[in-house]
Design a protein around this motif. Structure first.
Motif, PDB file in Angstrom:
ATOM      1  N   LYS A   5       0.803  -1.234  -0.162  1.00  0.00           N
ATOM      2  CA  LYS A   5       0.058  -0.011   0.191  1.00  0.00           C
ATOM      3  C   LYS A   5       0.861   1.332   0.029  1.00  0.00           C
ATOM      4  O   LYS A   5       1.568   1.445   0.795  1.00  0.00           O
ATOM      5  N   LEU A   6       0.526   1.978  -0.992  1.00  0.00           N
ATOM      6  CA  LEU A   6       1.530   3.245  -1.053  1.00  0.00           C
ATOM      7  C   LEU A   6       0.777   4.543  -0.532  1.00  0.00           C
ATOM      8  O   LEU A   6      -0.273   4.670  -0.349  1.00  0.00           O
ATOM      9  N   ASN A   7       1.528   5.418   0.077  1.00  0.00           N
ATOM     10  CA  ASN A   7       1.218   6.611   0.600  1.00  0.00           C
ATOM     11  C   ASN A   7       0.517   7.154  -0.731  1.00  0.00           C
ATOM     12  O   ASN A   7       1.242   7.312  -1.802  1.00  0.00           O
ATOM     13  N   LYS A   8      -0.300   8.310  -0.531  1.00  0.00           N
ATOM     14  CA  LYS A   8      -0.825   9.227  -1.455  1.00  0.00           C
ATOM     15  C   LYS A   8       0.233   9.893  -2.426  1.00  0.00           C
ATOM     16  O   LYS A   8       0.335   9.861  -3.521  1.00  0.00           O
ATOM     17  N   LYS A   9       1.311  10.534  -1.751  1.00  0.00           N
ATOM     18  CA  LYS A   9       2.376  11.080  -2.520  1.00  0.00           C
ATOM     19  C   LYS A   9       3.062  10.146  -3.384  1.00  0.00           C
ATOM     20  O   LYS A   9       3.378  10.362  -4.433  1.00  0.00           O
ATOM     21  N   LYS A  10       3.282   9.017  -2.766  1.00  0.00           N
ATOM     22  CA  LYS A  10       4.163   8.087  -3.658  1.00  0.00           C
ATOM     23  C   LYS A  10       3.268   7.496  -4.979  1.00  0.00           C
ATOM     24  O   LYS A  10       3.818   7.558  -6.003  1.00  0.00           O
ATOM     25  N   THR A  11       2.008   7.335  -4.711  1.00  0.00           N
ATOM     26  CA  THR A  11       1.094   7.285  -5.887  1.00  0.00           C
ATOM     27  C   THR A  11       1.294   8.248  -6.815  1.00  0.00           C
ATOM     28  O   THR A  11       1.227   8.031  -8.158  1.00  0.00           O
ATOM     29  N   ILE A  12       1.255   9.549  -6.604  1.00  0.00           N
ATOM     30  CA  ILE A  12       1.044  10.732  -7.257  1.00  0.00           C
ATOM     31  C   ILE A  12       2.494  10.558  -8.024  1.00  0.00           C
ATOM     32  O   ILE A  12       2.564  10.696  -9.449  1.00  0.00           O
ATOM     33  N   ASP A  13       3.496  10.608  -7.303  1.00  0.00           N
ATOM     34  CA  ASP A  13       4.940  10.474  -8.079  1.00  0.00           C
ATOM     35  C   ASP A  13       4.993   9.291  -9.104  1.00  0.00           C
ATOM     36  O   ASP A  13       5.527   9.435 -10.015  1.00  0.00           O
ATOM     37  N   LEU A  14       4.532   8.213  -8.561  1.00  0.00           N
ATOM     38  CA  LEU A  14       4.713   7.079  -9.627  1.00  0.00           C
ATOM     39  C   LEU A  14       3.611   7.296 -10.929  1.00  0.00           C
ATOM     40  O   LEU A  14       4.018   7.110 -11.939  1.00  0.00           O
TER      41      LEU A  14
END
Length: 451
Positions: A5-14
């Protein structure tokens, strides 16, 4: 990594790194990460619940248990190439056809609304032997090349866009801000005559009409409801020219309009298209779509000698899901709910129109409703910024709504059909508060300028 489970910032970055930059998301200034949904609600990674007024794809409600169960059970048993015989395909085709006029009896199953509309153009061109297509202003029919050509919603703002010479754009039958308005003595005939004029111009240049294509109710174009009789008149002109009438039901079919199962039926029992395309709600989020046409058109398509084959169109899992969706619509009276709740929503919005001068027009059928915001009801100056403010303020209140139309000033209601009267009341209450705030702010600014 795939299960982490990724944090929101990581999801946005990816997403920024690996997803094409043209792929836009809702609320791009502050996007929402949705991880779960049920019924008319969606939930973000913190567990915050949002009321969904956007997703016409989750037609019978997000993750409906009957639909999920049907897909899972069939997936456990078999999913295979559609060149094998399977009962689900023919049983679904039979059940789907029962919702349509008898003339529309032959189905082609595909995987998306875009595929369906592309195939519809092929059918029309093969049947007629012609090439030219008439589409409407602000229309959107899909994302593949053949459909971008007939989707002015996508290309009309591009100054360097070159119109395909075989594509011709007729005025949108918009009686609010279009060429012929509600005060015209016969807008249906007037708009249809515009199509007739296009046909005559095409013929003078040596072209021939293969088809006229229209969304039964324009969605991306701003929730436009064609005047009654318009389709009949257009079909008469198009048929006389040797072409076919294609009704695009991808966004508005399957009972959403309440009074009828199909939106084209709002025009009256005497109107039957030659081809109907459908998608989005057909599988409640599962990638599935269909083209339904007449026996004559299907036989002409076969006469080309080219086999039509679609590996996954109409596969056993898709058809099991499609059958479940049709069953749920009937079992839960979702068409009736769309009619009742949609009328309640419209009534509430009409009261807001009396209160807020920003509301220029309320239009819609069932749970397909548009609220057009204008800065002046006489000049119809689009209130684009105000519409964006409304949807962002609603997001802060955990309500998801979108704005569309050529000026992005039309608030679009197209929620799952399990939407309730309480949901409608909540949204309208919040819109009332937001519009009141906008009006107060505008009044203060005006006073400051005067001082």
């Amino acid at each position: 990594m795939s299960t982490e489970k990724l944090n929101k910032k990581k999801t946005i970055d990816l997403r920024k790194k690996h997803i094409g930059p043209s792929c836009k998301i809702f609320f791009s200034h502050d996007p929402i990460k949705i991880i779960q949904a049920k019924g008319q609600y969606m939930y973000d990674e913190t567990g915050q619940r949002y009321l969904d007024c956007i997703n016409n794809v989750a037609h019978v409600g997000h993750c409906h248990p009957d639909v999920v169960k049907a897909g899972a059970q069939q997936m456990e048993q078999l999913n295979t190439n559609t060149r094998f015989l399977h009962d689900n395909l023919v049983l679904y085709a039979q059940k789907l056809q029962a919702t349509l006029p008898d003339k529309l009896s032959v189905c082609y199953f595909v995987n998306s609304g875009s595929e369906a509309n592309d195939l519809a153009l092929r059918l029309a061109r093969q049947y007629s032997g012609h090439k030219d297509i008439i589409t409407l202003e602000n229309a959107y029919h899909g994302h593949i090349s053949s459909l971008i050509d007939i989707s002015p919603y996508k290309f009309h703002q591009l100054s360097d866009a070159e119109l395909n010479p075989f594509v011709h754009v007729a005025p949108s039958p918009d009686v609010y801000r279009g060429k012929y308005r509600a005060d015209h003595f016969d807008p249906a005939t007037a708009y249809a005559d515009e199509v007739k004029d296009i046909i005559e111009k095409v013929h003078k240049k040596g072209g021939k009409i293969a088809a006229f294509i229209a969304e039964s109710l324009q969605s991306c174009g701003g929730q436009v409801i064609p005047p009654a009789g318009y389709f009949q008149h257009v079909a008469e002109h198009v048929h006389k020219a040797g072409g076919l009438f294609i009704a695009d039901e991808v966004q508005v079919g399957f009972g959403r309009v309440g009074t009828n199962f199909w939106a084209f039926q709002l025009q009256g029992e005497d109107f039957v298209p030659d081809i109907v395309t459908m998608g989005k709600p057909i599988g409640n989020g599962h990638p599935m779509s269909c083209v339904v046409t007449t026996k004559e058109v299907a036989e002409a398509f076969m006469s080309s000698g080219m086999e039509y084959f679609n590996t996954f169109g109409g596969n056993p899992v898709s058809c099991a899901i499609g059958l479940a969706v049709l069953d749920v619509i009937v079992k839960e009276d979702l068409q009736g709910n769309a009619l009742r709740v949609g009328q309640h929503l419209t009534d509430l919005l009409e009261k807001q129109k009396e209160k807020h001068p920003l509301i220029g027009d309320i239009r819609g059928c069932g749970l397909f409703v548009g609220v057009e915001l204008v800065r002046d009801r006489l000049t119809l100056t689009p209130a684009t910024a105000e519409a964006q403010e409304v949807i962002y303020k609603l997001k802060e209140q955990h309500i998801l709504l979108s704005a569309d139309g050529p000026h992005r000033n039309v608030l679009k209601f197209k929620p799952p059909l399990c939407f309730t009267t309480e949901d409608a009341e909540l949204v309208v209450e919040k819109i009332d508060l937001i519009l009141t705030g906008i009006l107060k702010y505008a009044s203060v600014k005006t006073l400051e300028l005067l001082l």
